[in-house]
Design a protein around this motif. Structure first.
Motif, mmCIF file in Angstrom:
data_model
loop_
_atom_site.group_PDB
_atom_site.id
_atom_site.type_symbol
_atom_site.label_atom_id
_atom_site.label_comp_id
_atom_site.label_asym_id
_atom_site.label_seq_id
_atom_site.Cartn_x
_atom_site.Cartn_y
_atom_site.Cartn_z
ATOM 1 N N VAL A 108 0.823 -1.210 0.000
ATOM 2 C CA VAL A 108 0.000 0.000 0.000
ATOM 3 C C VAL A 108 0.860 1.264 0.000
ATOM 4 C CG1 VAL A 108 -1.521 1.376 1.502
ATOM 5 C CG2 VAL A 108 -2.122 -0.980 0.932
ATOM 6 N N PHE A 109 2.005 1.207 0.670
ATOM 7 C CA PHE A 109 2.908 2.363 0.698
ATOM 8 C C PHE A 109 3.264 2.811 -0.726
ATOM 9 C CE2 PHE A 109 7.202 4.294 1.122
ATOM 10 C CZ PHE A 109 6.914 5.290 2.039
ATOM 11 N N GLN A 110 3.583 1.846 -1.595
ATOM 12 C CA GLN A 110 3.921 2.168 -2.986
ATOM 13 C C GLN A 110 2.684 2.558 -3.786
ATOM 14 O OE1 GLN A 110 6.076 -1.219 -4.480
ATOM 15 N NE2 GLN A 110 7.933 -0.717 -3.335
ATOM 16 N N THR A 111 1.548 1.956 -3.470
ATOM 17 C CA THR A 111 0.287 2.324 -4.136
ATOM 18 C C THR A 111 -0.041 3.787 -3.879
ATOM 19 O OG1 THR A 111 -0.544 0.057 -3.967
ATOM 20 C CG2 THR A 111 -2.172 1.800 -4.296
ATOM 21 N N VAL A 112 0.145 4.220 -2.627
ATOM 22 C CA VAL A 112 -0.116 5.621 -2.269
ATOM 23 C C VAL A 112 0.850 6.543 -3.002
ATOM 24 C CG1 VAL A 112 -0.078 7.306 -0.380
ATOM 25 C CG2 VAL A 112 -1.150 5.077 -0.039
ATOM 26 N N ILE A 113 2.105 6.126 -3.134
ATOM 27 C CA ILE A 113 3.080 6.930 -3.886
ATOM 28 C C ILE A 113 2.594 7.130 -5.321
ATOM 29 C CG2 ILE A 113 5.414 6.914 -4.888
ATOM 30 C CD1 ILE A 113 6.384 5.548 -2.329
ATOM 31 N N GLY A 114 2.080 6.062 -5.941
ATOM 32 C CA GLY A 114 1.566 6.157 -7.310
ATOM 33 C C GLY A 114 0.367 7.079 -7.419
ATOM 34 N N ILE A 115 -0.551 6.981 -6.442
ATOM 35 C CA ILE A 115 -1.746 7.842 -6.437
ATOM 36 C C ILE A 115 -1.335 9.308 -6.287
ATOM 37 C CG2 ILE A 115 -3.785 8.489 -5.092
ATOM 38 C CD1 ILE A 115 -4.119 5.463 -4.464
ATOM 39 N N CYS A 116 -0.430 9.573 -5.338
ATOM 40 C CA CYS A 116 -0.001 10.956 -5.092
ATOM 41 C C CYS A 116 0.754 11.525 -6.293
ATOM 42 C CB CYS A 116 0.871 11.024 -3.842
ATOM 43 S SG CYS A 116 -0.068 10.780 -2.310
ATOM 44 N N ARG A 117 1.505 10.662 -6.976
ATOM 45 C CA ARG A 117 2.211 11.118 -8.171
ATOM 46 C C ARG A 117 1.209 11.523 -9.249
ATOM 47 N NH1 ARG A 117 6.116 6.714 -9.222
ATOM 48 N NH2 ARG A 117 7.411 7.541 -7.566
ATOM 49 N N MET A 118 0.135 10.770 -9.363
ATOM 50 C CA MET A 118 -0.905 11.092 -10.343
ATOM 51 C C MET A 118 -1.584 12.416 -10.004
ATOM 52 S SD MET A 118 -4.418 9.012 -11.249
ATOM 53 C CE MET A 118 -3.665 7.537 -11.889
ATOM 54 N N LEU A 119 -1.795 12.670 -8.705
ATOM 55 C CA LEU A 119 -2.533 13.864 -8.268
ATOM 56 C C LEU A 119 -1.620 15.057 -8.001
ATOM 57 C CD1 LEU A 119 -5.080 12.204 -5.797
ATOM 58 C CD2 LEU A 119 -5.295 12.561 -8.259
ATOM 59 N N LEU A 236 -8.356 8.604 1.022
ATOM 60 C CA LEU A 236 -6.955 9.046 1.063
ATOM 61 C C LEU A 236 -6.890 10.183 2.080
ATOM 62 C CD1 LEU A 236 -4.061 8.924 -0.265
ATOM 63 C CD2 LEU A 236 -4.829 10.827 -1.700
ATOM 64 N N ARG A 237 -6.065 10.007 3.113
ATOM 65 C CA ARG A 237 -5.963 11.015 4.159
ATOM 66 C C ARG A 237 -4.502 11.193 4.604
ATOM 67 N NH1 ARG A 237 -10.434 11.515 2.680
ATOM 68 N NH2 ARG A 237 -12.392 11.682 3.852
ATOM 69 N N PHE A 238 -4.235 12.370 5.170
ATOM 70 C CA PHE A 238 -2.945 12.574 5.828
ATOM 71 C C PHE A 238 -2.972 11.767 7.118
ATOM 72 C CE2 PHE A 238 -3.213 16.117 2.965
ATOM 73 C CZ PHE A 238 -1.916 16.303 2.535
ATOM 74 N N LYS A 239 -2.029 10.853 7.256
ATOM 75 C CA LYS A 239 -1.988 9.968 8.424
ATOM 76 C C LYS A 239 -0.981 10.452 9.458
ATOM 77 C CE LYS A 239 -1.017 5.159 9.696
ATOM 78 N NZ LYS A 239 -0.690 3.803 9.189
ATOM 79 N N TYR A 240 0.172 10.916 8.954
ATOM 80 C CA TYR A 240 1.240 11.382 9.846
ATOM 81 C C TYR A 240 1.239 12.906 9.875
ATOM 82 C CZ TYR A 240 2.761 6.555 9.374
ATOM 83 O OH TYR A 240 2.804 5.184 9.382
ATOM 84 N N PHE A 241 1.042 13.469 11.061
ATOM 85 C CA PHE A 241 0.909 14.924 11.179
ATOM 86 C C PHE A 241 2.285 15.572 11.360
ATOM 87 C CE2 PHE A 241 -3.142 13.053 12.279
ATOM 88 C CZ PHE A 241 -4.036 13.848 11.582
ATOM 89 N N ALA A 242 3.167 15.248 10.430
ATOM 90 C CA ALA A 242 4.508 15.833 10.408
ATOM 91 C C ALA A 242 4.739 16.287 8.973
ATOM 92 C CB ALA A 242 5.553 14.790 10.834
ATOM 93 N N PHE A 243 4.314 17.510 8.674
ATOM 94 C CA PHE A 243 4.260 17.989 7.291
ATOM 95 C C PHE A 243 5.592 18.649 6.938
ATOM 96 C CE2 PHE A 243 0.020 18.629 9.319
ATOM 97 C CZ PHE A 243 -0.505 17.422 8.882
ATOM 98 N N TYR A 244 6.232 18.075 5.955
ATOM 99 C CA TYR A 244 7.608 18.464 5.659
ATOM 100 C C TYR A 244 7.692 19.327 4.407
ATOM 101 C CZ TYR A 244 12.622 17.960 4.927
ATOM 102 O OH TYR A 244 13.955 18.211 4.750
ATOM 103 N N ASP A 245 8.441 20.403 4.505
ATOM 104 C CA ASP A 245 8.819 21.181 3.326
ATOM 105 C C ASP A 245 7.603 21.623 2.509
ATOM 106 O OD1 ASP A 245 10.522 22.347 1.454
ATOM 107 O OD2 ASP A 245 10.670 20.519 0.253
ATOM 108 N N ILE A 246 6.624 22.266 3.172
ATOM 109 C CA ILE A 246 5.452 22.761 2.435
ATOM 110 C C ILE A 246 5.844 24.012 1.665
ATOM 111 C CG2 ILE A 246 3.182 23.833 2.662
ATOM 112 C CD1 ILE A 246 2.529 21.919 4.866
ATOM 113 N N GLU A 247 5.670 23.953 0.373
ATOM 114 C CA GLU A 247 6.023 25.064 -0.518
ATOM 115 C C GLU A 247 4.811 25.377 -1.390
ATOM 116 O OE1 GLU A 247 7.056 27.978 -2.183
ATOM 117 O OE2 GLU A 247 8.761 27.260 -1.001
ATOM 118 N N PRO A 248 4.076 26.471 -1.073
ATOM 119 C CA PRO A 248 2.827 26.765 -1.801
ATOM 120 C C PRO A 248 2.974 26.745 -3.323
ATOM 121 C CG PRO A 248 3.059 28.243 0.070
ATOM 122 C CD PRO A 248 4.340 27.459 -0.014
ATOM 123 N N LYS A 249 4.120 27.122 -3.829
ATOM 124 C CA LYS A 249 4.313 27.168 -5.283
ATOM 125 C C LYS A 249 4.212 25.781 -5.907
ATOM 126 C CE LYS A 249 7.630 28.747 -8.798
ATOM 127 N NZ LYS A 249 8.973 29.339 -9.023
#
Length: 577
Positions: A108-119, A236-249
């Motif tokens: 599932v970890f890799q499945t989520v990576i694929g979904i996030c890459r698509m989105l 699909l949800r944020f599970k870990y509340f440790a948000f890294y390197d948020i860059e609005p651009k």
């Protein structure tokens, strides 16, 4: 070696088609089985995404060089030949449901990576999939269907190697329909109607919150191994509340979905906040209110009225200036107060506007100019809409123009706060409170308002806590374990008091006894704790702790490369490999 018959069901041939029988030997490798199978079906098509699934053992045969003997496959094996990528319905934090092709064979970890890459969501390690809550359908709701936006035609090749076009993945730029879906992913949704909020499931206790955390999928196992079928719905949800390197651009979709998850956590009382904080959250939602699609329409880039055609009366550089409203709806007074930096101090200038429309355009223009942006900026129309929303609230508050609440621009303030305030205040009583908080955020751009919303959310005392009901070793009663980004918290279930806190940086080791489903953790100073999990599998807790430790290892130098091996080592337990 003696030949024997192996039966394989080919999913593409339909459920009523009998299995294909192949004559094989035990030293035949899986790739050879697939070759024989494809030849026997006599169907010419691209089979590259297909693989064999072993039903009895619930595992994919992905090592095509392995022989049947090495896998332990005999004549009684029930094998299915089917695609590894299948349609899946995906509910996003902003309430939109997508239908897309997800990988059913990888962890599932890799499945989520694929979904996030698509989105186009960076840092997919912060998200995961969970089973949705069962919706209790009322009789009158039986005909209501959720609109599903289809992405199943997106080529898998473009997902594995996404390239951006005008800031969005190229596969979203293929058609106006796809572009519209991307805009829905990247623009904050209008405030939900109060009745929509009231119908949503709200956890009534910390135990209810704990049950939700029992729904996370196992990141180490694939969708098929967890009983997920084609066209099932997951969140699909944020599970870990440790948000890294948020860059609005670069994080338009990521930021929007994170904001929506935070907003719903506030509206559904998933996290506690004070009344003052709730009013500020409400004000920031007004600032984020945009009409659908308007954020991208900037064909009309002029705010000048007819009398200004020709040479301007005066030119003022507004970069760095302060822009403040001076408005009285009842008196139809529309002034913009500018404090402009000058060598001798601050110059004060007032702009008088004739009506609400002119005021909204000029106010939006001044806000952008103060940040060094032009009218061609994509947020111009959104700024205008936000100002109209603010003015509509003032109309309701002042009682001018009769029934102002019927205005298309107005917002029901019950849409901006959680249901407890629906009971405490009427909408018109909430308006002045939210307007009061709005004065402090009126200057914010949309992105600044989103970022401020998230900052206040992250500053709440209970932020980032994921709850699980556990039974500590030696105890006779259930207690709650709160899992935070940097610590574990033991909570008394009866009174809700924090009994003890343990920090990850004091943790020496942790392990799980998978036979008795008990977790043991050793901290510095010879502190040892052990507990069994009541509302979730031990693997979920193990994954939360290992996941947060993994999040703490990320650094800017390595931000572009995700160490999947380390994630599985920290979270996988006995199934890591």
């Amino acid at each position: 070696m003696a030949a024997w018959d192996l039966s394989v069901t080919v999913e593409d041939l339909g459920p009523d088609t009998p299995p294909v029988t192949l004559s094989v030997t035990s030293d035949l490798h899986v790739g050879g089985v697939i070759l024989k199978l494809v030849e026997k079906t006599q169907i010419k098509r691209d089979w590259s995404d297909h693989a064999l699934w072993w039903e009895q053992k619930q595992r994919w045969l992905l090592r095509t060089a392995w022989t049947l003997e090495k896998y332990g496959i005999h004549a009684d094996a029930r094998l299915v030949f089917m695609p590894q990528h299948k349609p899946l319905k995906l509910g996003l934090p902003n309430g939109i449901t997508l239908r897309l092709r997800a990988c059913f064979s990888n962890p599932v970890f890799q499945t989520v990576i694929g979904i996030c890459r698509m989105l186009n969501i960076r840092h997919p390690e912060e998200l995961s999939l969970l089973r949705p809550l069962e919706e209790k359908k009322k009789k009158k709701d039986k005909d209501s269907t959720v609109e599903i936006y289809d992405l199943t035609e997106v080529p898998l090749s473009s997902v594995s190697r996404p390239c951006l076009y005008n800031g969005m993945p190229a596969h979203f730029a293929d058609s106006p329909q796809m572009e519209a879906i991307y805009k829905m992913l990247s623009v904050t949704q209008p405030p939900p109607a109060p009745e929509v909020i009231a119908k949503q499931y709200r956890p009534a206790s910390v135990v209810d919150k704990a049950h939700i955390n029992g729904r996370w999928l196992d990141s180490s196992r694939c969708l098929m191994q967890q009983g997920i079928q084609e066209n099932d719905k997951l969140w699909l949800r944020f599970k870990y509340f440790a948000f890294y390197d948020i860059e609005p651009k670069y994080d338009v979709v990521r930021l929007t979905q994170l904001y929506e998850q935070a907003r719903w956590a506030i509206l559904l009382e998933d996290i506690d906040c004070t009344e003052e904080e709730m009013m500020l959250f409400g004000a920031l939602q007004v600032e984020n209110t945009t009409a659908e699609g308007q954020i991208y329409s900037f064909s009309n880039c002029s705010v000048l009225s007819e009398e200004s055609i020709g040479e301007p009366i005066q030119q003022i550089n507004l970069k760095g200036c302060e822009v403040a409203p001076d408005v009285n709806m009842a008196a139809q007074k529309f002034l913009i107060r500018l404090l402009i930096p000058a060598p001798e101090g601050m110059n004060e200038v007032y702009l008088r506007c004739e009506n609400e429309q002119q005021y909204a355009q000029w106010m939006a223009a001044c806000r952008l100019a103060s940040k060094g942006k032009s009218l061609a900026d994509s947020s111009y129309q959104s700024e205008i809409q936000s100002i109209h929303s603010f003015l509509a609230m003032q109309k309701t508050n002042s009682g001018s123009h009769g029934n102002a609440a019927a205005s298309d621009e107005s917002i029901n303030t019950h849409s901006l706060v959680s249901p407890r305030y629906h009971k405490k205040y009427k909408a018109k009583q909430l308006t002045p409170r939210i307007l009061d908080a709005y004065q402090n955020v009126a200057q914010f751009s949309l992105t600044e308002a989103v970022m401020r919303f998230l900052q206040i959310w992250q500053a709440l005392p209970d932020f980032g806590l994921s709850y699980v009901v556990v039974r500590f070793k030696g105890s006779r009663k259930d207690e709650v374990l709160g899992i935070a980004p940097n610590r574990l918290i033991r909570i008394d279930l009866g009174v809700g008091d924090v009994v003890k806190t343990w920090r990850y940086n004091n943790m020496k080791q942790w392990n799980v006894n998978w036979d008795i489903k008990q977790m043991a953790i050793e901290f510095e100073g010879n502190v040892n704790i052990a507990f069994s999990c009541v509302t979730a599998d031990c693997k979920i807790v193990h994954e939360f702790i290992g996941g947060y430790i993994f999040m703490s290892t990320r650094s800017r130098e390595k931000s572009d490369t995700l160490n999947e091996e380390l994630f599985h080592k920290l979270t996988g337990g006995h199934e890591a490999l």
